[in-house]
Design a protein around this motif. Structure first.
Motif, PDB file in Angstrom:
ATOM      1  N   UNK A  75      26.086  49.221  52.641  1.00 30.30           N
ATOM      2  CA  UNK A  75      26.559  50.614  52.280  1.00 30.30           C
ATOM      3  C   UNK A  75      27.891  50.706  52.257  1.00 30.30           C
ATOM      4  N   UNK A  76      28.019  51.395  50.909  1.00 36.35           N
ATOM      5  CA  UNK A  76      29.390  51.656  50.609  1.00 36.35           C
ATOM      6  C   UNK A  76      29.530  53.277  50.551  1.00 36.35           C
ATOM      7  N   UNK A  77      30.876  53.884  50.840  1.00 38.47           N
ATOM      8  CA  UNK A  77      30.985  55.365  50.827  1.00 38.47           C
ATOM      9  C   UNK A  77      32.260  55.525  49.639  1.00 38.47           C
ATOM     10  N   UNK A  78      31.889  56.642  49.102  1.00 39.34           N
ATOM     11  CA  UNK A  78      32.886  56.737  47.924  1.00 39.34           C
ATOM     12  C   UNK A  78      32.991  58.344  47.989  1.00 39.34           C
ATOM     13  N   UNK A  79      34.348  58.984  47.671  1.00 40.71           N
ATOM     14  CA  UNK A  79      34.460  60.233  47.346  1.00 40.71           C
ATOM     15  C   UNK A  79      35.680  60.835  46.494  1.00 40.71           C
ATOM     16  N   UNK A  80      35.425  61.844  46.177  1.00 41.14           N
ATOM     17  CA  UNK A  80      36.527  62.662  45.376  1.00 41.14           C
ATOM     18  C   UNK A  80      37.279  63.869  46.072  1.00 41.14           C
ATOM     19  N   UNK A  81      38.468  63.661  46.213  1.00 37.89           N
ATOM     20  CA  UNK A  81      39.150  64.695  46.778  1.00 37.89           C
ATOM     21  C   UNK A  81      38.932  65.043  48.245  1.00 37.89           C
ATOM     22  N   UNK A  82      38.452  66.078  48.527  1.00 35.91           N
ATOM     23  CA  UNK A  82      37.789  66.299  50.026  1.00 35.91           C
ATOM     24  C   UNK A  82      36.838  65.240  50.408  1.00 35.91           C
TER      25      UNK A  82
ATOM     26  N   UNK B 286      37.776  55.751  46.938  1.00 39.35           N
ATOM     27  CA  UNK B 286      38.266  57.137  47.015  1.00 39.35           C
ATOM     28  C   UNK B 286      38.874  57.543  45.773  1.00 39.35           C
ATOM     29  N   UNK B 287      38.961  58.835  45.078  1.00 43.86           N
ATOM     30  CA  UNK B 287      39.288  58.860  43.983  1.00 43.86           C
ATOM     31  C   UNK B 287      40.228  60.185  44.233  1.00 43.86           C
ATOM     32  N   UNK B 288      41.447  60.262  44.040  1.00 46.34           N
ATOM     33  CA  UNK B 288      42.518  61.354  44.341  1.00 46.34           C
ATOM     34  C   UNK B 288      42.028  61.919  45.760  1.00 46.34           C
ATOM     35  N   UNK B 289      42.215  61.136  46.832  1.00 44.89           N
ATOM     36  CA  UNK B 289      41.839  61.635  48.257  1.00 44.89           C
ATOM     37  C   UNK B 289      42.540  62.659  48.531  1.00 44.89           C
ATOM     38  N   UNK B 290      42.264  63.778  49.228  1.00 42.16           N
ATOM     39  CA  UNK B 290      43.010  64.718  49.706  1.00 42.16           C
ATOM     40  C   UNK B 290      43.112  64.588  51.249  1.00 42.16           C
ATOM     41  N   UNK B 291      44.203  64.611  52.032  1.00 39.61           N
ATOM     42  CA  UNK B 291      44.361  64.326  53.340  1.00 39.61           C
ATOM     43  C   UNK B 291      45.467  65.473  53.912  1.00 39.61           C
ATOM     44  N   UNK B 292      46.021  66.091  52.939  1.00 37.27           N
ATOM     45  CA  UNK B 292      47.158  67.132  53.367  1.00 37.27           C
ATOM     46  C   UNK B 292      47.030  68.575  52.539  1.00 37.27           C
ATOM     47  N   UNK B 293      47.474  69.657  53.223  1.00 40.35           N
ATOM     48  CA  UNK B 293      47.776  70.738  52.225  1.00 40.35           C
ATOM     49  C   UNK B 293      49.345  71.001  52.322  1.00 40.35           C
ATOM     50  N   UNK B 294      49.807  71.800  51.204  1.00 34.82           N
ATOM     51  CA  UNK B 294      51.197  72.105  51.201  1.00 34.82           C
ATOM     52  C   UNK B 294      51.585  72.658  52.726  1.00 34.82           C
TER      53      UNK B 294
END
Length: 256
Positions: free
Chosen positions: A87-94, A115-123
């Motif tokens: 099994x593989x996991x994929x995600x966009x942003x969040x 992961x595509x443009x993974x989000x891990x912070x906020x300004x």
């Protein structure tokens, strides 16, 4: 509550290799559907769930939290593990953050992550103000449809509920603290120009994970929702190549 057009989840029963795809914050499966269909057409078992509070109206998102979104993808992972050998996991942003947390917490149950443009912070300013603003202002302008390709629209909310944004901030903090536990092969694709998530988030992911098999790809022609943008076909092809390479290597090792 009726679903927005394109928000329907997608599940395809294919072979012994499964792929879980996670959409982004305030978005829905529509942004990931072409990717999911590409993998399904090549014989993979695919799960693209609709996250709680998404795909209907922003008021429904306002009464959910990151634990709800994560629980939904964790359930899908367990279902795929019961059906598939790998099994593989994929995600966009969040969705990338959710995929990385699945990899961090489930070890050998996840064979790799894309992961595509993974989000891990906020300004920083937003992060500091959210705990107070969410009690004063219910919503902020939406973040959907950051796409360079003319005429393409992402299906998502036009408002962001700040209670949910605060929960998103908590999720990112948790994920950043667990990135060192990600040891699986990793493919990170990020846009050079992104008006929602800065490329520095991808750099942070690459810096903190413990994976030895890591590939970074810069997407030159797409904005944030790259899965619907000019580089979409490259994302699809690269992810499929990544998955087939790893499954072939594991098959050869198991047969040795």
């Amino acid at each position: 509550m009726p679903l927005l057009p394109g928000a329907e989840p997608l599940r395809h029963d294919g072979g012994e290799v499964g792929v879980l795809l996670c959409h982004g914050f305030t978005g829905c499966p529509q942004s990931m559907r072409p990717w999911a269909e590409y993998l399904a057409e090549r014989g993979l078992t695919v799960s693209l769930p609709l996250l709680p509070g998404h795909g209907t109206r922003w008021q429904d998102l306002a009464v959910t939290a990151w634990q709800d979104w994560y629980a939904a993808v964790e359930t899908e992972l367990r279902l795929l593990r019961g059906r598939c050998e790998r099994v593989f996991v994929c995600g966009l942003s969040m969705g990338g953050a959710l995929a990385l947390r699945l990899a961090a917490r489930h070890g050998d149950a996840v064979d790799g992550a894309v992961v595509v443009n993974p989000a891990v912070t906020l300004p920083r300013t937003q992060g500091y103000l959210l705990p107070f603003l969410r009690h004063l202002v219910p919503t902020a302008p939406g973040i959907a449809s950051d796409i360079a390709r003319e005429g393409v629209v992402e299906v998502g909310y036009d408002r962001v509920p700040l209670h949910s944004a605060h929960s998103l901030w908590d999720l990112f903090r948790v994920v950043r603290g667990e990135l060192h536990r990600v040891t699986q092969p990793l493919l990170v694709l990020h846009s050079r120009v992104d008006h929602v998530v800065p490329p520095s988030d991808s750099a942070l992911v690459l810096e903190r994970v413990s994976s030895r098999d890591v590939t970074e790809t810069v997407l030159e022609r797409s904005y944030h929702v790259a899965t619907l943008d000019h580089d979409a076909e490259r994302i699809f092809a690269d992810s499929y190549g990544f998955i087939t390479r790893l499954t072939a290597r594991k098959t050869a090792r198991d047969g040795a």
